[in-house]
Design a protein around this motif. Structure first.
Motif, PDB file in Angstrom:
ATOM      1  N   GLY A 395      42.948  -7.336  82.482  1.00  0.00           N
ATOM      2  CA  GLY A 395      42.205  -6.705  83.572  1.00  0.00           C
ATOM      3  C   GLY A 395      41.651  -5.353  83.172  1.00  0.00           C
ATOM      4  O   GLY A 395      40.485  -5.036  83.438  1.00  0.00           O
ATOM      5  N   TYR A 396      42.480  -4.557  82.525  1.00  0.00           N
ATOM      6  CA  TYR A 396      42.068  -3.220  82.097  1.00  0.00           C
ATOM      7  C   TYR A 396      40.957  -3.303  81.056  1.00  0.00           C
ATOM      8  O   TYR A 396      39.949  -2.577  81.134  1.00  0.00           O
ATOM      9  CB  TYR A 396      43.280  -2.483  81.524  1.00  0.00           C
ATOM     10  CG  TYR A 396      43.032  -1.027  81.197  1.00  0.00           C
ATOM     11  CD1 TYR A 396      43.406  -0.034  82.091  1.00  0.00           C
ATOM     12  CD2 TYR A 396      42.441  -0.634  80.010  1.00  0.00           C
ATOM     13  CE1 TYR A 396      43.196   1.306  81.802  1.00  0.00           C
ATOM     14  CE2 TYR A 396      42.229   0.685  79.703  1.00  0.00           C
ATOM     15  CZ  TYR A 396      42.606   1.656  80.603  1.00  0.00           C
ATOM     16  OH  TYR A 396      42.379   2.983  80.307  1.00  0.00           O
ATOM     17  N   GLN A 397      41.115  -4.183  80.065  1.00  0.00           N
ATOM     18  CA  GLN A 397      40.149  -4.220  78.973  1.00  0.00           C
ATOM     19  C   GLN A 397      38.832  -4.866  79.368  1.00  0.00           C
ATOM     20  O   GLN A 397      37.782  -4.538  78.806  1.00  0.00           O
ATOM     21  CB  GLN A 397      40.766  -4.927  77.753  1.00  0.00           C
ATOM     22  CG  GLN A 397      42.062  -4.313  77.247  1.00  0.00           C
ATOM     23  CD  GLN A 397      41.994  -2.804  77.060  1.00  0.00           C
ATOM     24  OE1 GLN A 397      40.913  -2.238  76.853  1.00  0.00           O
ATOM     25  NE2 GLN A 397      43.138  -2.136  77.132  1.00  0.00           N
ATOM     26  N   ILE A 398      38.843  -5.784  80.319  1.00  0.00           N
ATOM     27  CA  ILE A 398      37.589  -6.308  80.854  1.00  0.00           C
ATOM     28  C   ILE A 398      36.778  -5.174  81.483  1.00  0.00           C
ATOM     29  O   ILE A 398      35.566  -5.050  81.284  1.00  0.00           O
ATOM     30  CB  ILE A 398      37.849  -7.425  81.876  1.00  0.00           C
ATOM     31  CG1 ILE A 398      38.276  -8.711  81.156  1.00  0.00           C
ATOM     32  CG2 ILE A 398      36.609  -7.704  82.735  1.00  0.00           C
ATOM     33  CD1 ILE A 398      38.721  -9.807  82.087  1.00  0.00           C
ATOM     34  N   ALA A 399      37.458  -4.326  82.231  1.00  0.00           N
ATOM     35  CA  ALA A 399      36.787  -3.160  82.823  1.00  0.00           C
ATOM     36  C   ALA A 399      36.270  -2.230  81.742  1.00  0.00           C
ATOM     37  O   ALA A 399      35.173  -1.660  81.861  1.00  0.00           O
ATOM     38  CB  ALA A 399      37.758  -2.416  83.741  1.00  0.00           C
ATOM     39  N   ALA A 400      37.049  -2.064  80.665  1.00  0.00           N
ATOM     40  CA  ALA A 400      36.646  -1.171  79.584  1.00  0.00           C
ATOM     41  C   ALA A 400      35.372  -1.664  78.903  1.00  0.00           C
ATOM     42  O   ALA A 400      34.478  -0.877  78.574  1.00  0.00           O
ATOM     43  CB  ALA A 400      37.771  -1.037  78.566  1.00  0.00           C
ATOM     44  N   VAL A 401      35.274  -2.987  78.695  1.00  0.00           N
ATOM     45  CA  VAL A 401      34.092  -3.543  78.044  1.00  0.00           C
ATOM     46  C   VAL A 401      32.878  -3.465  78.968  1.00  0.00           C
ATOM     47  O   VAL A 401      31.804  -2.987  78.590  1.00  0.00           O
ATOM     48  CB  VAL A 401      34.333  -5.004  77.623  1.00  0.00           C
ATOM     49  CG1 VAL A 401      33.038  -5.640  77.138  1.00  0.00           C
ATOM     50  CG2 VAL A 401      35.389  -5.070  76.528  1.00  0.00           C
ATOM     51  N   CYS A 402      33.052  -3.947  80.196  1.00  0.00           N
ATOM     52  CA  CYS A 402      31.921  -4.003  81.131  1.00  0.00           C
ATOM     53  C   CYS A 402      31.503  -2.620  81.615  1.00  0.00           C
ATOM     54  O   CYS A 402      30.342  -2.411  81.979  1.00  0.00           O
ATOM     55  CB  CYS A 402      32.286  -4.877  82.337  1.00  0.00           C
ATOM     56  SG  CYS A 402      32.608  -6.591  81.896  1.00  0.00           S
ATOM     57  N   GLY A 403      32.436  -1.694  81.637  1.00  0.00           N
ATOM     58  CA  GLY A 403      32.117  -0.357  82.113  1.00  0.00           C
ATOM     59  C   GLY A 403      32.034   0.655  80.995  1.00  0.00           C
ATOM     60  O   GLY A 403      30.949   1.051  80.562  1.00  0.00           O
ATOM     61  N   GLY A 404      33.169   1.054  80.463  1.00  0.00           N
ATOM     62  CA  GLY A 404      33.212   2.185  79.547  1.00  0.00           C
ATOM     63  C   GLY A 404      32.477   2.007  78.249  1.00  0.00           C
ATOM     64  O   GLY A 404      31.729   2.876  77.811  1.00  0.00           O
ATOM     65  N   GLY A 405      32.670   0.868  77.561  1.00  0.00           N
ATOM     66  CA  GLY A 405      32.088   0.694  76.245  1.00  0.00           C
ATOM     67  C   GLY A 405      30.580   0.766  76.232  1.00  0.00           C
ATOM     68  O   GLY A 405      29.970   1.319  75.316  1.00  0.00           O
ATOM     69  N   LEU A 406      29.947   0.208  77.255  1.00  0.00           N
ATOM     70  CA  LEU A 406      28.493   0.169  77.302  1.00  0.00           C
ATOM     71  C   LEU A 406      27.882   1.366  78.023  1.00  0.00           C
ATOM     72  O   LEU A 406      26.668   1.578  77.933  1.00  0.00           O
ATOM     73  CB  LEU A 406      28.037  -1.129  77.985  1.00  0.00           C
ATOM     74  CG  LEU A 406      28.391  -2.427  77.259  1.00  0.00           C
ATOM     75  CD1 LEU A 406      27.996  -3.627  78.102  1.00  0.00           C
ATOM     76  CD2 LEU A 406      27.711  -2.491  75.897  1.00  0.00           C
ATOM     77  N   ALA A 407      28.675   2.125  78.746  1.00  0.00           N
ATOM     78  CA  ALA A 407      28.130   3.155  79.623  1.00  0.00           C
ATOM     79  C   ALA A 407      27.269   4.199  78.904  1.00  0.00           C
ATOM     80  O   ALA A 407      26.138   4.463  79.327  1.00  0.00           O
ATOM     81  CB  ALA A 407      29.255   3.830  80.409  1.00  0.00           C
ATOM     82  N   PRO A 408      27.745   4.854  77.808  1.00  0.00           N
ATOM     83  CA  PRO A 408      26.874   5.830  77.149  1.00  0.00           C
ATOM     84  C   PRO A 408      25.598   5.187  76.600  1.00  0.00           C
ATOM     85  O   PRO A 408      24.521   5.784  76.652  1.00  0.00           O
ATOM     86  CB  PRO A 408      27.762   6.387  76.022  1.00  0.00           C
ATOM     87  CG  PRO A 408      29.155   6.108  76.457  1.00  0.00           C
ATOM     88  CD  PRO A 408      29.081   4.814  77.198  1.00  0.00           C
ATOM     89  N   PHE A 409      25.730   3.979  76.058  1.00  0.00           N
ATOM     90  CA  PHE A 409      24.576   3.250  75.536  1.00  0.00           C
ATOM     91  C   PHE A 409      23.585   2.948  76.652  1.00  0.00           C
ATOM     92  O   PHE A 409      22.376   3.175  76.522  1.00  0.00           O
ATOM     93  CB  PHE A 409      25.065   1.960  74.879  1.00  0.00           C
ATOM     94  CG  PHE A 409      23.992   1.157  74.197  1.00  0.00           C
ATOM     95  CD1 PHE A 409      23.565   1.483  72.922  1.00  0.00           C
ATOM     96  CD2 PHE A 409      23.419   0.071  74.831  1.00  0.00           C
ATOM     97  CE1 PHE A 409      22.573   0.740  72.292  1.00  0.00           C
ATOM     98  CE2 PHE A 409      22.426  -0.677  74.217  1.00  0.00           C
ATOM     99  CZ  PHE A 409      22.009  -0.347  72.936  1.00  0.00           C
ATOM    100  N   VAL A 410      24.098   2.421  77.780  1.00  0.00           N
ATOM    101  CA  VAL A 410      23.246   2.119  78.930  1.00  0.00           C
ATOM    102  C   VAL A 410      22.602   3.391  79.464  1.00  0.00           C
ATOM    103  O   VAL A 410      21.426   3.390  79.860  1.00  0.00           O
ATOM    104  CB  VAL A 410      24.060   1.409  80.030  1.00  0.00           C
ATOM    105  CG1 VAL A 410      23.260   1.307  81.328  1.00  0.00           C
ATOM    106  CG2 VAL A 410      24.486   0.017  79.578  1.00  0.00           C
ATOM    107  N   MET A 411      23.334   4.478  79.471  1.00  0.00           N
ATOM    108  CA  MET A 411      22.793   5.746  79.963  1.00  0.00           C
ATOM    109  C   MET A 411      21.577   6.177  79.148  1.00  0.00           C
ATOM    110  O   MET A 411      20.539   6.558  79.707  1.00  0.00           O
ATOM    111  CB  MET A 411      23.869   6.830  79.927  1.00  0.00           C
ATOM    112  CG  MET A 411      23.380   8.185  80.406  1.00  0.00           C
ATOM    113  SD  MET A 411      24.722   9.405  80.454  1.00  0.00           S
ATOM    114  CE  MET A 411      23.800  10.878  80.919  1.00  0.00           C
ATOM    115  N   VAL A 412      21.680   6.120  77.816  1.00  0.00           N
ATOM    116  CA  VAL A 412      20.551   6.509  76.970  1.00  0.00           C
ATOM    117  C   VAL A 412      19.366   5.577  77.202  1.00  0.00           C
ATOM    118  O   VAL A 412      18.213   6.012  77.304  1.00  0.00           O
ATOM    119  CB  VAL A 412      20.965   6.517  75.482  1.00  0.00           C
ATOM    120  CG1 VAL A 412      19.752   6.787  74.585  1.00  0.00           C
ATOM    121  CG2 VAL A 412      22.030   7.573  75.230  1.00  0.00           C
TER     122      VAL A 412
END
Length: 449
Positions: A395-412
């Protein structure tokens, strides 16, 4: 599992002193793991794009560096699955020790890695591989550290004990920012780009000592030992135990996938906004403020450090409150706050004022802390001891992939495509709505307090 202790050999109930020692060890393990993980994010925002992905367009280099940052998140569920399977079968402690060892070696390796100018294409390839190892390690670590703390917690204090592991995140951020600030202040700009940025990665060597301490001084959790004893008794007393007992014919992962996959996705959906917003304010905003708003690197790092310090108080306070008022109630309040505050935060950041940057990210950090404090206990309570490492980690790591890992990339990408930070605020708001819906469904399923 074949060497499970008999009931007669079961250790006595842990003393208060031992509970504190285990909780401290788990918190330290979390802190050093997250420190090692975060130094990469800061370095990606500051120097890795130019050193390992040279390009004529500065944005392209930053995107490449953030893509490598995201690769670590893609590896986290794999680490969670592997460690969850073994952690539910063999114990929480061995997996935590293994995760610390992997992280220490990978982080120190990044600090020693030659640049593109020195070894060509091998440099970014090796950087990606080491980042993958970091992802595997942190994916394995969180479940082990969280369960070491929560499964040793006294009755009625699981939220507070779980929050000690969650404190590893702000401690890691504070330490990583501090070390980068010191490295930047102690070197010239050219020296920092040449070798000063490497110094924070060498802390990875110290992680190996902590891994040995946990291996030699910390016992397995009572909940896991009880599950081991119960399974051993079941094997002895039931002729059909091999086909009916959890962990014999069916692995913890198979049980999760067959019976509890919906709970795993709801847990991930409830938390993605937290991890995405967190990485946006500690890495994405660092890049945005220094590259687009022409703010000084040291000043922005100092703001990030000070904001993270406030989480050291807010996270355990929110967790303790969840022990009294309920996990989901506190958790939902934090998600609703992120939904409401996303646009005001970026309006303040866009002023280019250091003061308003601090105000905007501080309020955001408060809502993140309100969610993050009770999250460890909440996820632990969603699953039984036999599958808890696997279920909570997934549960935690699914959130990390869908949220945290892509967030800076998506932001740029959003900033490049739209030219406005309001697109990033909209991204956060969509994730916040998903979180609130997920929390609502968990509550309707009579989820834990």
């Amino acid at each position: 599992m074949d060497t499970a202790p008999s009931p007669a050999s079961a250790p006595s109930s842990p003393t208060a002193r031992h509970r504190r020692r285990v909780a401290t060890a788990a918190a330290l393990a979390s802190a050093v793991e997250w420190y090692d993980y975060f130094v990469f994010g800061i370095a990606a925002a500051l120097v890795l794009g130019d050193l390992y992905y040279p390009a004529s367009n500065p944005s392209a280099g930053v995107l490449a560096a953030f893509a490598t940052f995201a690769v670590g998140f893609l590896a986290r569920p794999i680490g969670g699955i592997i460690a969850g399977q073994l952690g539910d079968k063999r114990g929480r402690k061995p997996m935590l020790v293994l995760a610390l060892t992997l992280m220490g070696v990978a982080t120190a390796g990044i600090g020693l890695l030659p640049t593109y100018e020195s070894i060509g294409i091998a440099a970014p390839v090796l950087l990606v591989l080491l980042r993958v190892v970091q992802g595997l390690a942190v994916g394995a670590q969180w479940g082990g550290a969280m369960l070491m703390a929560t499964e040793y917690a006294p009755e009625g204090r699981r939220g507070l004990y779980g929050s000690l592991v969650q404190l590893g995140v702000p401690i890691g951020v504070v330490t990583a920012n501090t070390v980068f600030l010191v490295a930047g202040a102690a070197t010239s700009e050219s020296a920092f780009v040449s070798w000063g940025w490497r110094v924070p990665f060498f802390v990875g060597f110290l992680v190996l000592g902590l891994a040995w301490y946990i291996h030699s001084q910390v016992e397995e959790t009572p909940a896991f030992r009880e599950a081991e004893r119960a399974l051993a008794e079941q094997r002895k007393s039931e002729a059909l135990a091999r086909t009916t007992a959890v962990g014999t014919s069916r692995s913890p992962l198979a049980t999760i996938l067959r019976r509890h996959l919906g709970t795993v996705f709801l847990a991930g959906g409830s938390f993605a906004v937290n991890t995405a917003t967190f990485y946006i304010i500690i890495t994405g905003v660092l890049d945005y403020a220094t590259r687009e708003l022409d703010m000084r690197r040291g000043a922005v790092l100092t703001v990030s450090l000070c904001v993270s310090l406030t989480q050291l108080v807010l996270i355990p306070a929110a967790a303790a409150l969840s022990d009294r008022l309920g996990r989901l109630r506190i958790y939902a309040f934090g998600a609703a706050g992120l939904l409401v505050w996303a646009i005001p935060m970026f309006l303040l950041i866009d002023t280019g004022s250091l003061l308003w940057l601090a105000v905007g990210t501080f309020v955001t950090s408060c809502f993140l802390s309100v969610m993050y404090g009770p999250q460890a206990a909440l996820f632990a309570e969603l699953f039984t001891a036999e599958m808890r490492y696997t279920g909570a980690s997934l549960g935690y790591q699914i959130a990390a992939v869908c949220g945290g890992g892509l967030a800076p990339f998506v932001m740029v990408l959003l900033l490049e495509a739209t030219g406005t930070s309001m697109a990033v605020a909209g991204y956060i708001m969509v994730l916040a709505v998903i979180a609130l819906v997920s929390i609502r469904v968990l509550a309707s399923r009579a989820a834990p307090r």
